[in-house]
Structures are given as C-alpha cells and as structure tokens.
Design an enzyme around this catalytic site. Structure first.
Site, PDB file in Angstrom:
ATOM      1  N   LYS A  21      61.717   6.403  31.878  1.00  0.00           N
ATOM      2  CA  LYS A  21      61.400   5.820  33.191  1.00  0.00           C
ATOM      3  C   LYS A  21      61.703   4.319  33.247  1.00  0.00           C
ATOM      4  CE  LYS A  21      57.040   6.787  33.686  1.00  0.00           C
ATOM      5  NZ  LYS A  21      56.831   7.467  32.396  1.00  0.00           N
ATOM      6  N   ARG A  96      49.255   7.444  38.826  1.00  0.00           N
ATOM      7  CA  ARG A  96      49.125   8.173  37.572  1.00  0.00           C
ATOM      8  C   ARG A  96      48.061   9.254  37.656  1.00  0.00           C
ATOM      9  NH1 ARG A  96      52.098   4.996  33.580  1.00  0.00           N
ATOM     10  NH2 ARG A  96      51.360   5.487  31.499  1.00  0.00           N
ATOM     11  N   ARG A 135      61.375   4.596  19.327  1.00  0.00           N
ATOM     12  CA  ARG A 135      61.106   3.334  20.034  1.00  0.00           C
ATOM     13  C   ARG A 135      60.070   2.507  19.269  1.00  0.00           C
ATOM     14  NH1 ARG A 135      58.818   3.570  26.084  1.00  0.00           N
ATOM     15  NH2 ARG A 135      56.805   3.784  25.072  1.00  0.00           N
ATOM     16  N   ARG A 141      55.514  -1.070  19.785  1.00  0.00           N
ATOM     17  CA  ARG A 141      54.413  -0.979  20.751  1.00  0.00           C
ATOM     18  C   ARG A 141      53.175  -0.381  20.105  1.00  0.00           C
ATOM     19  NH1 ARG A 141      55.878   1.340  26.708  1.00  0.00           N
ATOM     20  NH2 ARG A 141      53.815   2.270  26.450  1.00  0.00           N
ATOM     21  N   ARG A 152      48.765  10.417  24.883  1.00  0.00           N
ATOM     22  CA  ARG A 152      49.340   9.999  26.172  1.00  0.00           C
ATOM     23  C   ARG A 152      50.014  11.183  26.864  1.00  0.00           C
ATOM     24  NH1 ARG A 152      52.966   5.766  23.819  1.00  0.00           N
ATOM     25  NH2 ARG A 152      53.870   5.476  25.878  1.00  0.00           N
TER      26      ARG A 152
HETATM   27  P1  AMP Z   1      53.442   2.874  30.401  1.00  0.00           P
HETATM   28  O1  AMP Z   1      54.192   1.669  29.990  1.00  0.00           O
HETATM   29  O2  AMP Z   1      53.722   3.294  31.826  1.00  0.00           O
HETATM   30  O3  AMP Z   1      53.594   4.009  29.429  1.00  0.00           O
HETATM   31  O4  AMP Z   1      51.892   2.477  30.383  1.00  0.00           O
HETATM   32  C1  AMP Z   1      51.259   2.037  29.198  1.00  0.00           C
HETATM   33  C2  AMP Z   1      49.763   2.144  29.347  1.00  0.00           C
HETATM   34  O5  AMP Z   1      49.312   1.308  30.414  1.00  0.00           O
HETATM   35  C3  AMP Z   1      49.230   3.534  29.691  1.00  0.00           C
HETATM   36  O6  AMP Z   1      49.071   4.354  28.545  1.00  0.00           O
HETATM   37  C4  AMP Z   1      47.877   3.182  30.320  1.00  0.00           C
HETATM   38  O7  AMP Z   1      46.943   2.807  29.344  1.00  0.00           O
HETATM   39  C5  AMP Z   1      48.237   1.931  31.119  1.00  0.00           C
HETATM   40  N1  AMP Z   1      48.694   2.267  32.483  1.00  0.00           N
HETATM   41  C6  AMP Z   1      49.947   2.087  32.993  1.00  0.00           C
HETATM   42  N2  AMP Z   1      49.992   2.483  34.278  1.00  0.00           N
HETATM   43  C7  AMP Z   1      48.760   2.930  34.596  1.00  0.00           C
HETATM   44  C8  AMP Z   1      48.168   3.491  35.752  1.00  0.00           C
HETATM   45  N3  AMP Z   1      48.882   3.687  36.866  1.00  0.00           N
HETATM   46  N4  AMP Z   1      46.854   3.834  35.709  1.00  0.00           N
HETATM   47  C9  AMP Z   1      46.122   3.625  34.607  1.00  0.00           C
HETATM   48  N5  AMP Z   1      46.610   3.137  33.454  1.00  0.00           N
HETATM   49  C10 AMP Z   1      47.921   2.787  33.440  1.00  0.00           C
END
Ligand code: AMP
Length: 196
Positions: A21, A96, A135, A141, A152
């Site tokens: 994404k 989400r 990654r 990360r 996740r």
């Molecule tokens: P991502 O980079 O999109 O994988 O997001 C990394 C982390 O940020 C996720 O595992 C959540 O802990 C938090 N996060 C990102 N977007 C959201 C969202 N829309 N709602 C809640 N937590 C989020």
C-alpha cells in the site's frame, strides 16, 4: 506515467499489511496529483520526533494494535482540513475499522465532500508475511517482527477486512491484485481507478 482522464480523486486504499500500500499510494498520489495520507507514516514521524502524539501511540503501534479511534480520527480530521486535501486525497491505512468508516463519512459530509472510491489491494497472507520479514531487515521497523506481523494480519482480518464489504455494498469498491512487479501493480491500479 500520466493520470487517467476524468479520474475520481477522493480515494481510500485498503489491503493487508505488506500488500504494498505505501509504495503504491505514493505512486498513485503522484500520478493523480493528490496528497497520499498515511496514518502509519504520520504516527511513525511523531514517534521519531518524540511528540506527545508519538508518546501516546507508541505502545499500540509496537504491539500491532490499532491506536484508539479517538486519537486516530482527530488526527485524520485535522489532516483532511488542510488546503492540499481540498480537491482530493489518497488515504493509506485509514479507515481501519467500521467506526472509522463512519467517522470518515462524517468528516467528509461536514465539508460537503464524498468518497469516490475504495481500492483494495489484495495479497495472500503468507506472501505478505515473507515480504514484511524482508522489509524488517531493510527498514528495521519495530512492528515487523514475525509475532507482531502475524498479529497485525489477525487485526486486519478481524477489524479491517470487513470494511471492504461496507464499501462494496455502496458500489464503491474495486479490487486489484497486489502481487507482481511494482510497475505492473501501479498500472493495474491506475486502470482500475480510471475505469470508474
Ligand atoms: P501501517 O503503517 O499502516 O501498517 O500502520 C502502522 C501502525 O500504525 C498500525 O499497526 C497501527 O498500530 C497504527 N495505525 C495506522 N493506521 C491506523 C488507523 N487507521 N487506526 C488505528 N491505528 C492505526
């Protein structure tokens, strides 16, 4: 890469962690001339910068849990009120869960806007685990350890996957296969968006 003509510009990009994404959102946003807004990136920048928001969200992101809606929704509301998002945006990682879908509807309708399209990037869970482990070696990360990755993915399946159906019921969902070369997937996405 040129933008398809007559394209809709208020978009959300859905898909499991590791589906690509972030990479695709940046490319699409450039092509469509809208800002890519990644909630995960905003959280990571705040954690890195040691802000109050960063301190609030760190424990959730490290465990692969969703940050509480009250925090996330307020942040997205502020971001979507900025000038560069007035004509369009590409949300990556938001909404989400079903409650965030309702919140996004509210944020948009309060400013007389509507969502044009939800694009779901699909990928096999085992493929994404492999990608994320790779990654982890490159980016380091904190949430890319195997246990947290699997968690996740569970969170995605339980809380996020159902929102694709919500958008499908509204006739707003397109699905695109996320497996393939980066360029190939970008072309698929642009074609799917342009067809709408
Ligand atoms: P991502 O980079 O999109 O994988 O997001 C990394 C982390 O940020 C996720 O595992 C959540 O802990 C938090 N996060 C990102 N977007 C959201 C969202 N829309 N709602 C809640 N937590 C989020």
């Amino acid at each position: 890469m040129s933008a398809p003509t007559g394209v809709n510009a208020r978009l959300v990009l859905l898909g499991p962690p590791g589906a690509g994404k972030g990479t695709q959102a940046a490319r699409l946003a450039q092509s469509l001339d809208v800002p890519a807004i990644s909630t995960g990136d905003i959280f990571r920048a705040n954690i890195k910068g040691g802000t109050q928001l960063g301190r609030t969200v760190q424990e959730y992101t490290a465990r692969g849990e969703l940050v509480p809606d009250s925090v996330t929704n307020a942040m997205v509301r502020d971001r979507l009120a900025q000038d560069d998002a007035a004509e369009g945006f590409l949300l990556d990682g938001y909404p989400r869960n079903v409650a965030q879908v309702a919140e996004l509807d509210a944020i948009l309708s309060e400013s007389g806007r509507t969502l044009d399209l939800a694009v779901e990037l699909t990928a096999d869970p085992e493929v994404v685990v492999e990608r994320l482990l790779r990654r982890a070696q490159i980016e380091g990360r904190e949430d890319d350890t195997e246990d947290v990755i699997r968690h996740r993915l569970d969170v995605y399946a339980e809380q996020t996957a159902p929102i694709a159906q919500v958008y499908a019921d509204r006739g707003l969902l397109v699905q695109v296969d996320g497996i393939g070369e980066v360029d190939e997937v970008t072309q698929r996405l642009l074609a799917a968006i342009g067809r709408r």
